[in-house]
Design an enzyme around this catalytic site. Structure first.
Site, PDB file in Angstrom:
ATOM      1  N   ASP A   1      -7.682  23.640  24.805  1.00  0.00           N
ATOM      2  CA  ASP A   1      -6.809  22.557  24.369  1.00  0.00           C
ATOM      3  C   ASP A   1      -7.643  21.432  23.774  1.00  0.00           C
ATOM      4  O   ASP A   1      -8.680  21.692  23.170  1.00  0.00           O
ATOM      5  CB  ASP A   1      -5.963  22.074  25.564  1.00  0.00           C
ATOM      6  CG  ASP A   1      -4.597  21.560  25.137  1.00  0.00           C
ATOM      7  OD1 ASP A   1      -4.551  20.522  24.458  1.00  0.00           O
ATOM      8  OD2 ASP A   1      -3.576  22.184  25.484  1.00  0.00           O
TER       9      ASP A   1
ATOM     10  N   HIS B   1      -3.187  15.405  25.392  1.00  0.00           N
ATOM     11  CA  HIS B   1      -2.481  16.684  25.433  1.00  0.00           C
ATOM     12  C   HIS B   1      -3.149  17.670  26.391  1.00  0.00           C
ATOM     13  O   HIS B   1      -2.495  18.292  27.231  1.00  0.00           O
ATOM     14  CB  HIS B   1      -2.417  17.269  24.025  1.00  0.00           C
ATOM     15  CG  HIS B   1      -1.563  18.485  23.896  1.00  0.00           C
ATOM     16  ND1 HIS B   1      -2.054  19.771  24.056  1.00  0.00           N
ATOM     17  CD2 HIS B   1      -0.243  18.636  23.611  1.00  0.00           C
ATOM     18  CE1 HIS B   1      -1.075  20.641  23.879  1.00  0.00           C
ATOM     19  NE2 HIS B   1       0.030  19.981  23.594  1.00  0.00           N
TER      20      HIS B   1
ATOM     21  N   SER C   1       4.270  23.616  24.590  1.00  0.00           N
ATOM     22  CA  SER C   1       2.945  23.293  25.131  1.00  0.00           C
ATOM     23  C   SER C   1       3.019  22.965  26.614  1.00  0.00           C
ATOM     24  O   SER C   1       2.069  23.228  27.362  1.00  0.00           O
ATOM     25  CB  SER C   1       2.335  22.103  24.378  1.00  0.00           C
ATOM     26  OG  SER C   1       1.847  22.482  23.125  1.00  0.00           O
TER      27      SER C   1
END
Length: 851
Positions: free
Chosen positions: A254, A323, A633
């Site tokens: 990620d 994220h 996600s």
């Protein structure tokens, strides 16, 4: 088998090791050696130059000291900016001085060069000409130009030359310099920076199967785990194996991690598993001390990423946009009490496998979280060596031509979990269609954050504020709607009329509610509005709303507000702060509207997505605080955490067995027994193209009864089927006995072109009590007759595996749409269900048409 990733844009050249020797550890070096030995397989030299009217100074990256080069003119062309490009093949060169000077220059490979002086005599069909003459003479000699360019004085320091590239045969040293990554663990190969012609020629090497471009890849919870039945304080069997779970390692590929977050505290953790081979690579604001017994490894991959994408980010595993931190804490975050976002969603935050270890692989860069398939595969290659058990990739990497890299991870026993994409509810938008990965759809949970809208006539309505909206409060504001622009398109609102007011906007006819909402937000912001009431179809929004108050209402509520505005001379409105509502009064789960849908456009015989998991308004770590995010996600780490829990209890299960356990124990109804719905326009009953097997049920997945297992060798045979990947299959991948793609032993069946009859075989392994009997329950797709032989299968201590045949017969002669059914094996304790999708056809076509 070897792979070459070519940066500047090419990815995954598959070269068989017999071509370059058996150096599995460094296939890139072997390739460079072959180039250095003058391999005929390398591209011939050529020069490509671009001119345009006007002058500009060109800064040389490397000035080649060449006395004379003879070139074969290959013609010119103009682009839309009227820039003319001339190309010529290099025939021979002589150095200005001694030969060593030229050789040293050429070993740099290729360079942008400054064309000045009498360096490059050029040859053409009309005879050899020299560039110290006007270039117009050369062009006229060739008769190739539609319009002559301005003359060029080669002695001048200010030229009309835009760029000039010389491409020459590589030396071994130059070839080594071009390599970006070496893949040497799960699969052998390398990534290299090459030009398009070099990549084309490289694809012609003996034994080469495919060369593809390296492309851009982008990224695509307090209550959610309780909603899934994994209450931390009332633990079921799947959570009681916490000691075993601490030996499971989840690799998160990620945007990095924020190691100071409380979610990554390692208090109470034992020693790092001895099998771990990874490392903690230092960089900006990140060193070895930021790894601990929770974050046991961290790597980052910046090679091949443009400087523009890296600007503002940390050159390290530290996460700049949150994220990666959010997904890592969702999968395996440690328990943190009293977490909320502005008072919303208060509770204990934790990951699904809170005692599992984390290995971080940063491949996404910048606020936009951009990366490339080359960097992703480099991370996967390292993760295989490091010793991870699960890979979680919340990344929009739907490139089927690189998915063979993930297959090598699966072959090593690693379960790979991918996000399905956020392009729903559009059909055929699902990403990551490879059968060996788990592709995840997003769903809602039983929590909402309603807010009360009070009109000036004291009428109260309910809406859904966007998480992150500012200035929600208890004061009345003037309410306004523009009769000439009800959808609040950009640059249509009058600043004088809107400033300081709450504006009512409608979705309109835009096919994308997300896009229309985003435009409305920007329009109201630019006009100085205080807030936005957005009336839309009942769907989930992922677009953030900042700097103004935003609240969503359905069309019925929107019309009521509009009627109020039309019946009063001074309409006003008050929007209260949101509250948290949890439990059975919130209808859930529902498939999120943004969640990408099937069918699988590339390989319709592979049903995707595989499973749905919570992905709407998930509260998890964001840097040193906590915040909400939505998307597939967020759904992906939920499945990764569940995989870790299953792996802790069943360490010998294969990735396909774990995938099967998750898919076939999924729920297709809510807690009231009602069919799960899928958000969209309009909302509909969900089907396998929305959620695969259904909504994940982790407690049932721990004890699935039967599983549909697949040997990794069968996955490799998948490449034999025409169309999955470019190139010619070879005996190293395929054998002469190829079955039907429909017989790949997946926990689902998809038949995209049923004309008359199709026969499908499946095999199940008993994972429960030795002596048990299962009976088949058939739900045939409408228009299709479905038969199973045998209808009853028995297991004992010696019989642990059964194969059965399913025959599908179309009894409606039509060019139809997909219809859905299922096959369920029951033994009184277990219910083993697989989804089925069938499309009857008259003409064999994958197009979804009706006649």
């Amino acid at each position: 088998m070897a792979y070459v990733i070519v940066k500047s844009g090419y990815i995954v050249l598959r070269v068989f090791s017999s071509m370059i020797g058996s150096d599995h550890e460094n296939v890139g070096s072997a390739w460079a050696t072959a180039v250095g030995q003058g391999s005929r397989m390398w591209p011939s030299s050529y020069i490509s130059c671009t001119w345009e009217s006007g002058s500009m100074t060109i800064q040389s990256l490397l000035q080649l000291h060449i006395k004379r080069c003879f070139l074969r003119y290959l013609g010119g062309f103009k682009n839309s900016r009227r820039v003319t490009t001339y190309r010529a093949e290099v025939l021979s060169c002589w150095p200005a001085g001694r030969g060593r000077g030229l050789r040293r220059s050429l070993e740099g490979g290729w360079a942008e060069m400054l064309a000045a002086g009498e360096l490059l005599p050029v040859g053409g069909r009309g005879g050899w000409a020299r560039l110290h003459k006007d270039f117009r003479d050369l062009v006229a000699d060739q008769g190739r130009m539609e319009e002559d360019p301005l003359p060029i004085s080669l002695a001048a320091g200010c030229l009309s030359l835009i760029s000039c590239y010389i491409f020459l045969p590589l030396s071994k040293e130059a070839a080594l310099q071009s390599i970006v990554y070496n893949y040497k663990h799960g699969f052998s190969g390398f990534a290299a920076t090459l030009t398009e012609p070099q990549a084309r020629r490289l694809a012609e090497f003996p034994g080469v199967v495919h060369v593809v471009q390296s492309r851009e890849a982008k990224l695509h919870t307090t209550r959610s785990w309780d909603f899934l039945g994994l209450d931390y304080y009332r633990q079921t069997e799947i959570l009681t194996n916490s000691k075993l779970e601490s030996d499971v390692i989840i690799g998160v590929v990620d945007s990095g991690i924020w190691p100071e977050s409380k979610s990554f505290n390692d208090y109470g953790y034992g020693p790092i598993p001895l099998r771990w081979k990874g490392t903690c690579i230092h960089g900006d604001a990140f060193n070895a001390s930021h790894c601990n017994r929770k974050i046991i490894g961290a790597r980052w991959y910046a090679k091949g990423i443009s400087q523009e994408e890296i600007n503002g980010d940390y050159l390290s595993a530290r996460d700049v946009n949150g994220h990666g931190t959010h997904t890592a804490s969702t999968a395996a975050g440690s328990l943190v009490q009293n977490v909320s976002f502005g008072g919303l969603g208060t509770g204990a935050a934790r990951g699904g496998a809170p005692r599992a270890r984390l290995a971080i692989y940063k491949v996404l860069w910048g606020e936009g979280s951009s990366g490339t398939t080359a960097t992703i595969l480099a991370a996967v290659d390292d993760a295989i060596y490091d010793g991870v058990d699960v890979l979680s990739l919340s990344i929009s990497d739907g490139f089927y031509d690189v998915s063979i890299g993930y297959l090598h991870a699966v072959a090593k026993g690693i379960t790979v979990v991918f996000s399905g994409g956020n392009e729903g509810p559009r059909p055929q938008s699902i990403k990551q269609v490879a059968p060996w990965v788990i592709t995840v759809a997003a769903s809602t949970i039983d929590r909402s954050f309603p807010a009360t809208i009070t009109l000036g006539n004291n009428r109260s309505l309910v809406g859904q504020p966007q998480i992150g909206s500012l200035r929600l409060g208890n004061e009345f504001r003037v309410l306004y709607t523009d009769p000439y622009s009800p959808s609040c398109e950009l640059e249509t609102l009058n600043t004088t009329m809107v400033k300081g007011k709450v504006v009512l906007c409608f979705t309109g006819n835009n096919p994308s509610p997300d896009l229309q909402f985003q435009r409305a937000v920007l329009s109201v912001q630019r006009a100085g509005g205080f807030g936005l009431i957005f009336s839309q179809y009942t769907t989930n929004q992922r677009i953030p709303c900042r700097n103004i108050s935003c609240i969503l209402v359905d069309y019925e509520v929107g019309i009521k507000i509009l009627n109020y505005i039309g019946t009063t001379s001074s309409p006003i409105v008050k929007i209260s702060a949101a509250t948290t509502v949890v439990g059975a009064t919130v209808v859930s789960p529902r498939v999120a509207s943004f969640s990408s849908r099937g069918p699988n456009a590339f390989m319709p015989a592979i049903l995707k997505p595989d499973i749905a998991a919570p992905g709407v308004n998930i509260l998890a770590a964001l840097k040193s605080s906590y915040g909400f995010m939505s998307g597939t996600s967020m759904a992906t780490p939920h499945i990764a955490g569940i995989v870790a829990l299953i792996k802790a209890s069943h360490p010998t299960w294969s990735p396909s067995a774990i995938k099967s356990a998750i898919v076939k124990t999924a729920s297709v109804t809510d807690e009231y027994g009602l069919a799960i719905t899928a958000e969209g326009v309009p909302r509909k009953l969900a089907d396998p193209f929305d959620y695969g097997g259904g909504h994940v049920n982790p407690n049932k997945a721990l004890d699935p009864g039967l599983v549909y297992d697949i040997d990794a060798a069968d996955y490799f045979k998948f490449h034999c089927y025409r169309g999955f990947i470019g190139g010619t299959p070879t005996t190293e991948i395929c054998d002469s006995k190829q079955g039907s793609l429909l017989d790949l032993n997946l926990p689902s069946i998809s038949i995209p072109n049923l004309r008359t009859t199709a026969v499908v075989w499946r095999t199940v392994n008993n994972m429960a009590e030795a002596d048990t009997t299962y009976k088949a329950i058939i739900e045939s797709p409408p228009g299709v007759k479905m038969e199973v032989e045998p209808r009853v299968i028995k297991f004992n201590s010696t019989v642990t595996k059964h194969s059965f045949k399913i025959t599908f017969s179309a009894y409606l002669r039509l060019q139809g749409d997909y219809t859905f059914g299922s096959l369920t094996w029951v033994d009184g304790k277990h219910s083993v269900r697989i989804p089925i999708a069938v499309r009857t056809v008259i003409q064999e076509s994958y197009a979804d048409i009706s006649l």
